[in-house]
Motif scaffolding. Structure first.
Motif: not given
Length: 149
Positions: A2-3, A80, A16, A41-43, A20, A47
């Motif tokens: 989940h992000a 984002y 990852y 948008l990344l986890p 992705h 970030r």
């Protein structure tokens, strides 16, 4: 994954990102989507890394190729924010761009100043920005609105 999860799997950022992008390619092949919303948008755990490092040119190329083949638009998200290189690559590959606020508060809803500014900086005319009524919809959800008297 989940992000917004605070836990990150036991993989490197590169591992990852490879998974992705492979998932994005599969999504583009299989899903009847019109727009890839907030494409960068990344986890949470990733970030702190610069997007330009995670989204290598090779990964951007794979993502853009998948979107172009499927006719899926690339959203320039205000929340984002994608980096210019990625957006430029999408445009140069013929991927239609869309503008999104991803607003969660009254002040944020419909705030597309940044996305519009980036699109303008790349020379994208308004008529090229994704409009489901003009450019069609893979989902069939958008139909011309009837006038109510």
């Amino acid at each position: 994954m989940h992000a917004f999860s605070r836990r990150f799997p036991n993989v490197t950022p590169d591992e990852y990102m490879e998974a992705h992008v492979a998932n994005l390619e599969q999504f583009a092949r299989e899903m009847p989507a019109d727009i890839l919303a907030h494409p960068t948008l990344l986890p949470l755990a990733l970030r702190r890394h610069p997007l330009e490092d995670l989204w290598t040119e090779e990964r951007e190329g794979r993502a853009v190729t998948a979107l172009a083949a499927a006719g899926i638009a690339f959203e320039i998200s205000n929340r984002y924010r994608p980096h210019e290189r990625f957006v430029r690559r999408a445009r140069e590959a013929g991927v239609r761009l869309s503008l999104g606020s991803d607003g969660h508060t009254a002040e944020q809803v419909a705030d597309i100043a940044y996305p519009l500014s980036l699109a303008r900086a790349l020379g994208v005319p308004d008529e090229e920005l994704y409009d489901p009524l003009r450019h069609g919809s893979r989902t069939g959800f958008f139909k011309p609105l009837r006038r109510v008297s």
